[in-house]
Each structure stands twice: as C-alpha cells, then as structure tokens.
Design an enzyme around this catalytic site. Sequence first.
Site, mmCIF file in Angstrom:
data_model
loop_
_atom_site.group_PDB
_atom_site.id
_atom_site.type_symbol
_atom_site.label_atom_id
_atom_site.label_comp_id
_atom_site.label_asym_id
_atom_site.label_seq_id
_atom_site.Cartn_x
_atom_site.Cartn_y
_atom_site.Cartn_z
ATOM 1 C CE LYS A 1 -4.346 -1.975 1.534
ATOM 2 N NZ LYS A 1 -5.295 -2.208 2.624
ATOM 3 N NE ARG B 1 -7.657 -8.401 1.236
ATOM 4 C CZ ARG B 1 -7.310 -7.624 0.215
ATOM 5 N NH1 ARG B 1 -6.278 -6.805 0.324
ATOM 6 N NH2 ARG B 1 -7.990 -7.674 -0.915
HETATM 7 N N1 HH2 Z 1 -7.465 -3.858 1.449
HETATM 8 C C1 HH2 Z 1 -7.902 -3.863 0.172
HETATM 9 C C2 HH2 Z 1 -9.022 -4.611 -0.188
HETATM 10 N N2 HH2 Z 1 -9.687 -5.352 0.725
HETATM 11 N N3 HH2 Z 1 -9.922 -6.123 2.947
HETATM 12 C C3 HH2 Z 1 -9.511 -6.128 4.213
HETATM 13 N N4 HH2 Z 1 -10.179 -6.852 5.133
HETATM 14 N N5 HH2 Z 1 -8.424 -5.399 4.622
HETATM 15 C C4 HH2 Z 1 -7.705 -4.627 3.766
HETATM 16 O O1 HH2 Z 1 -6.733 -3.963 4.195
HETATM 17 C C5 HH2 Z 1 -8.128 -4.602 2.386
HETATM 18 C C6 HH2 Z 1 -9.254 -5.373 1.999
HETATM 19 C C7 HH2 Z 1 -7.186 -3.062 -0.863
HETATM 20 O O2 HH2 Z 1 -6.135 -3.773 -1.415
HETATM 21 P P1 HH2 Z 1 -6.169 -4.646 -2.768
HETATM 22 O O3 HH2 Z 1 -7.226 -5.680 -2.744
HETATM 23 O O4 HH2 Z 1 -4.796 -5.156 -2.998
HETATM 24 O O5 HH2 Z 1 -6.439 -3.564 -3.902
HETATM 25 P P2 HH2 Z 1 -7.734 -3.081 -4.679
HETATM 26 O O6 HH2 Z 1 -8.758 -2.653 -3.672
HETATM 27 O O7 HH2 Z 1 -7.224 -1.955 -5.527
HETATM 28 O O8 HH2 Z 1 -8.236 -4.257 -5.467
#
Ligand code: HH2
Length: 274
Positions: free
Chosen positions: A219, A254
Amino acid sequence: MKLFLREFVLDLSKVKLMGILNLTPDSFSDGGKLDTLEAVLAEARQMIAEGADILDIGGESTRPGAAEVSPEEEQCRVLPVLEALLPLGIPLSIDTRKPEVAQEALALGAHLINDVTGLRDPRMVALCARFQTPAVVMHMPVPDPQTMQQHTHYADAVLEVRSFLQQQAQKALEAGIPQVVLDPGFGFGKTAVQNLQLVRNLDRFAELGHPVLLGASRKKTIGELTGIQTPKERLLGSVAIHLAGVNQGAKILRVHDLKPHREALDVWEAVYSQ
Ligand code: HH2
C-alpha cells in the site's frame, strides 16, 4: 484462538496468511492480471503451494477513487471463480460490500465474507447470520472508497477505529453471526501517520477478543516510507509492517506475496517459540 469456516478450522495460535486474488482490471497493484479462469486457477494453486491459508476473492477495486462496479458485473467476476476454486480445499473469502454478491457467494459455499464497509448494511449482517458464516469487519470512515481520503480527521484514530469495530462486532454477534475478525482498515481513509499509529496499537484491537487481520500489502504508506513508487516493489516494506503487526497481535495477514511472508513468519515464530 480458532476461526471456524464451515468445514475448515483455522488454528490462530499460528499466524495465517490470506492470499489476495483480485479479479479486477483496475486494482492498484495487480489489476488486470487474472483475466481468464485458467490464470486464476494457476495463481490460486501457486498461492496455496507458497503457504496461503485462505484466499480472498475480490471483484471490485477499493483503492482510493476507484470506480464502483455494478452487483451484476461483480457477480460475473466472482462467482465462476468461487465455483472453480471450491474443490481446491482451502477456505475462500469473498471481498465484497454488496449483499447481492455476498448472497450468491454464500449460497455457493463461500467460507468468509470480507466487508470493507464494516457490516454497515444490515442486509450483510442478516446474510452472514442466515448462512452462519463469519465476517471480516473492516473500518473505513465512510462506506465509500471514492471519497474516503477526504475523511482522515480523527480526534484519536486508534480510539475511534477501535470503538467502531467494537460496536459493529457486537451488533454482528447479537444478530447471530458466529464469529468476527476485526481489521483496522490500513489505508482506508487514513493518513500514513494514522496507519502506522494503528499498527503500533493493534494490541488495543486484539484485546477485544476477536482475531485481528492486517492488510498493508504494497500500500501507498509503504511507498511513502520507502520512496518506492511501483506497488509490486514494496515487498520488503510490506513484510516489515506485517511483522510489526504480528508483534502487536495480528493473527491474519492479507498479502499479495505469499512465499516471502511465509518465510518471514517461520523465522518470527522460531524466535518467539523458544
Ligand atoms: N485492502 C484492500 C481490499 N480489501 N480487505 C480487508 N479486510 N483489509 C484490507 O486492508 C483490504 C481489503 C485493498 O487492497 P487490494 O485488494 O490489494 O487492492 P484493490 O482494492 O485496488 O483491489
């Protein structure tokens, strides 16, 4: 501490890894990578081989400013993948804030609902209770990724996030959801300073008695701390911040990069098991 996910039981005396499977063209670090069912299956198998304990399937990007996806579009992205991955024998979490998507996923056999809006929608609560499925309750200051970065004003970020999660957890359990996992929502409507403050104080969340999840993988805050612009290259910073979270009581991480996290956790566990 154990997490019961239908036919699976996760023993959280050892920290568990949740592998991120983004079925989105626009995710901040890996968007558009998995555009066929074969590619998703191959990625999932590799994540399992590299040490994933849960896979988190997401069909909508929640990065700051991301465009919203319709429930139908999200269902089309997520449900065929869920069906294809169920035989792999690993718990499957669905990263969604939409009851329409959660309902279909739960009916197919999803093991966990990961709701970044923290179960604000009573329909989400009712669904998880009806299907007797645990939920990840995550904090974001407003249930809207498009505007969340305009809401980073907290009198005390740790206290406010903690009391939101405590309140949502209580509502969920009272409604009949069997278990909740708490997540401070790293990067969701928070500044870098606030994100670090939350990690440093994760023990205040762990003391609420529910497993704590931390998701800082690749992030922006890590980019700000290291000067690394390309999210995929933020691996070492991701591992470092996750281990700091584990020191403060995080039980589930995660992550995008399974193997390095598994190795780091093996070493961390060896240090503290003596
Ligand atoms: N972060 C993201 C998405 N879902 N869920 C939980 N529980 N905690 C988190 O920190 C979290 C999450 C964002 O990251 P990512 O899925 O890599 O990216 P994007 O939302 O751009 O798909």
